[in-house]
Design a protein around this motif. Structure first.
Motif, PDB file in Angstrom:
ATOM      1  N   LEU A 140       0.556  -1.415   0.233  1.00 42.11           N
ATOM      2  CA  LEU A 140       0.072  -0.128   0.200  1.00 42.11           C
ATOM      3  C   LEU A 140       1.172   1.276   0.325  1.00 42.11           C
ATOM      4  N   GLN A 141       1.863   0.942   1.010  1.00 36.65           N
ATOM      5  CA  GLN A 141       2.743   2.570   1.113  1.00 36.65           C
ATOM      6  C   GLN A 141       3.943   2.630   0.008  1.00 36.65           C
ATOM      7  N   ALA A 142       3.621   1.880  -1.882  1.00 38.01           N
ATOM      8  CA  ALA A 142       4.463   1.971  -2.793  1.00 38.01           C
ATOM      9  C   ALA A 142       3.359   2.333  -3.811  1.00 38.01           C
ATOM     10  N   ILE A 143       2.004   1.649  -3.641  1.00 37.87           N
ATOM     11  CA  ILE A 143       1.333   2.243  -5.144  1.00 37.87           C
ATOM     12  C   ILE A 143       0.472   2.903  -4.857  1.00 37.87           C
ATOM     13  N   ILE A 144      -0.692   3.115  -3.427  1.00 36.78           N
ATOM     14  CA  ILE A 144      -1.414   3.967  -3.344  1.00 36.78           C
ATOM     15  C   ILE A 144      -1.013   5.510  -3.178  1.00 36.78           C
ATOM     16  N   VAL A 145      -1.732   6.949  -3.478  1.00 32.16           N
ATOM     17  CA  VAL A 145      -1.153   7.707  -2.920  1.00 32.16           C
ATOM     18  C   VAL A 145      -1.004   8.468  -1.799  1.00 32.16           C
ATOM     19  N   PRO A 146      -0.001   8.788  -1.275  1.00 30.20           N
ATOM     20  CA  PRO A 146       0.165   8.907   0.502  1.00 30.20           C
ATOM     21  C   PRO A 146      -0.814   9.643   1.018  1.00 30.20           C
ATOM     22  N   GLY A 147      -2.115  10.212   0.527  1.00 31.02           N
ATOM     23  CA  GLY A 147      -2.741  10.939   1.092  1.00 31.02           C
ATOM     24  C   GLY A 147      -3.652   9.597   1.622  1.00 31.02           C
ATOM     25  N   ARG A 148      -3.958   8.691   1.102  1.00 31.44           N
ATOM     26  CA  ARG A 148      -4.994   7.403   0.905  1.00 31.44           C
ATOM     27  C   ARG A 148      -4.584   6.177   1.535  1.00 31.44           C
ATOM     28  N   VAL A 149      -2.936   6.243   1.853  1.00 31.95           N
ATOM     29  CA  VAL A 149      -2.833   5.075   2.469  1.00 31.95           C
ATOM     30  C   VAL A 149      -3.294   4.658   3.617  1.00 31.95           C
ATOM     31  N   ALA A 150      -3.743   5.221   4.821  1.00 33.87           N
ATOM     32  CA  ALA A 150      -4.284   5.305   5.947  1.00 33.87           C
ATOM     33  C   ALA A 150      -5.632   4.585   5.662  1.00 33.87           C
ATOM     34  N   ASP A 151      -6.445   5.511   5.122  1.00 31.70           N
ATOM     35  CA  ASP A 151      -7.578   4.549   4.580  1.00 31.70           C
ATOM     36  C   ASP A 151      -7.691   3.255   4.032  1.00 31.70           C
ATOM     37  N   PHE A 152      -6.748   2.833   3.016  1.00 32.46           N
ATOM     38  CA  PHE A 152      -6.810   1.082   2.549  1.00 32.46           C
ATOM     39  C   PHE A 152      -6.191   0.411   3.924  1.00 32.46           C
ATOM     40  N   GLU A 153      -5.431   1.141   4.573  1.00 32.96           N
ATOM     41  CA  GLU A 153      -4.826   0.437   5.469  1.00 32.96           C
ATOM     42  C   GLU A 153      -6.035  -0.482   6.036  1.00 32.96           C
ATOM     43  N   THR A 154      -6.968   0.735   6.701  1.00 32.60           N
ATOM     44  CA  THR A 154      -7.656   0.263   7.795  1.00 32.60           C
ATOM     45  C   THR A 154      -8.759  -0.292   7.114  1.00 32.60           C
ATOM     46  N   THR A 155      -9.740  -0.022   6.148  1.00 35.95           N
ATOM     47  CA  THR A 155     -10.446  -0.817   5.206  1.00 35.95           C
ATOM     48  C   THR A 155      -9.560  -1.991   4.675  1.00 35.95           C
ATOM     49  N   LEU A 156      -8.650  -2.483   4.637  1.00 35.19           N
ATOM     50  CA  LEU A 156      -8.105  -3.551   4.422  1.00 35.19           C
ATOM     51  C   LEU A 156      -8.038  -4.719   5.599  1.00 35.19           C
ATOM     52  N   ASP A 157      -7.347  -3.913   6.190  1.00 35.74           N
ATOM     53  CA  ASP A 157      -6.850  -4.189   7.988  1.00 35.74           C
ATOM     54  C   ASP A 157      -8.729  -5.577   8.597  1.00 35.74           C
ATOM     55  N   LYS A 158      -9.742  -4.927   8.407  1.00 38.91           N
ATOM     56  CA  LYS A 158     -10.647  -4.990   8.363  1.00 38.91           C
ATOM     57  C   LYS A 158     -11.519  -6.108   7.335  1.00 38.91           C
ATOM     58  N   ALA A 159     -11.428  -6.342   6.182  1.00 39.13           N
ATOM     59  CA  ALA A 159     -11.361  -7.471   5.553  1.00 39.13           C
ATOM     60  C   ALA A 159     -10.614  -8.796   5.570  1.00 39.13           C
ATOM     61  N   TYR A 160      -8.918  -8.282   5.658  1.00 33.71           N
ATOM     62  CA  TYR A 160      -8.438  -9.392   5.869  1.00 33.71           C
ATOM     63  C   TYR A 160      -8.524  -9.721   7.277  1.00 33.71           C
ATOM     64  N   SER A 161      -9.546 -10.630   8.091  1.00 39.46           N
ATOM     65  CA  SER A 161      -9.828 -10.117   9.563  1.00 39.46           C
ATOM     66  C   SER A 161      -9.191 -12.096   9.781  1.00 39.46           C
ATOM     67  N   PRO A 162      -8.900 -12.991  10.666  1.00 42.80           N
ATOM     68  CA  PRO A 162      -9.003 -14.449  11.403  1.00 42.80           C
ATOM     69  C   PRO A 162     -10.357 -14.872  10.611  1.00 42.80           C
TER      70      PRO A 162
END
Length: 270
Positions: free
Chosen positions: A130-152
């Motif tokens: 995410l740090q490599a391919i997402i615009v800097p201003g959207r990285v945190a949003d992507f991380e939050t969304t994906l952390d919820k999606a890739y749950s146990p």
């Protein structure tokens, strides 16, 4: 840091497990990157939230040096004799994607590969991608969304262990291959690119309840030119276009697992 536009790569994340591909050249707008149609809701979720590791691999390779000044005959003579899973290129990508329509398509094709890789199931790898391919201003949003999606619970739903690893005796397969690209909107520093893809997803192994299946889908990415490279602002996915299935015999679980282990995934497309 990113992939370049000289259409070459010498490896990927995981070293010898990577190969290189190259799609046809043409004018920037003439080519015609979350996930897969016709699957369970869990598979659809993988495709919608995906973003990945093969890209990180290629990015790492972009920092390596090389010399392609030799002529075509010399290059052919110097081509390394490698195994099926070893890198096939002799010189890695040197810089970011070109600041034009073709560069945007190349970026989108490679980001599609990242979107569909198994690296998204590993928290550390996912964050690096995410740090490599997402615009800097959207990285945190992507991380939050994906952390919820890739749950146990989600990992268990697709047949994996809670931490995203494959159960003992099984090989997890998650790969995306770009078939073609198309620019639908373009300005000096932004582009919307559609990438038509084929994908594999599932667990290869005896008695797998989630066998590896194939799907066809199109990923739409809005890209912006940021800090000298194309970055993702938004992405979405829809099913198809899907061809009529052929008469191929489905491989056994052992054959599929062997193929995945012997044939490295692509690190650079177009």
């Amino acid at each position: 840091m990113s992939l370049g536009d000289d259409h070459q790569s010498s490896g990927g994340y995981g070293g010898a497990g990577q190969t290189r591909t190259r799609l046809p050249d043409g004018d920037g707008d003439g080519h015609g990157t979350s996930r897969r149609g016709g699957r369970s809701s869990s598979r659809s979720l993988v495709t919608m939230v995906g973003v990945v590791v093969l890209l990180v691999a290629a990015i790492a390779f972009a920092n390596r040096g090389g010399d392609d000044s030799a002529g075509s005959d010399d290059a052919a003579a110097d081509t390394p004799k490698t195994s099926a899973t070893a890198p096939s290129g002799t010189r890695p990508v040197q810089a970011g994607f070109a600041h034009d329509a073709q560069g945007a398509q190349s970026a989108a094709a490679n980001y599609a590969v990242a979107l569909g890789s198994d690296g998204m199931f590993d928290k550390a790898k996912r964050d690096a991608i995410l740090q490599a391919i997402i615009v800097p201003g959207r990285v945190a949003d992507f991380e939050t969304t994906l952390d919820k999606a890739y749950s146990p619970s989600f990992n268990k739903n697709v047949g994996l262990n809670e931490n995203g690893s494959a159960p003992k005796g099984y090989t997890f397969v998650s790969r995306t291959s770009p078939i073609g690209t198309k620019v639908t909107e373009r300005s000096a520093d932004s582009a919307t690119v559609e990438v038509w893809c084929s994908g594999l997803l599932g667990l290869a192994g005896q008695n797998s309840t989630s066998p590896v299946t194939n799907s066809w889908f199109t990923i739409t990415m809005k890209l912006e030119w940021v800090n000298g490279d194309w970055k993702i602002v938004t992405h979405s996915q829809k099913d198809g276009p899907a061809p009529i299935p052929g008469d191929d015999r489905a491989s056994s679980a052992d054959e599929m697992a062997k193929a995945v282990q012997e044939y490295g995934g692509f690190t650079y497309a177009r």
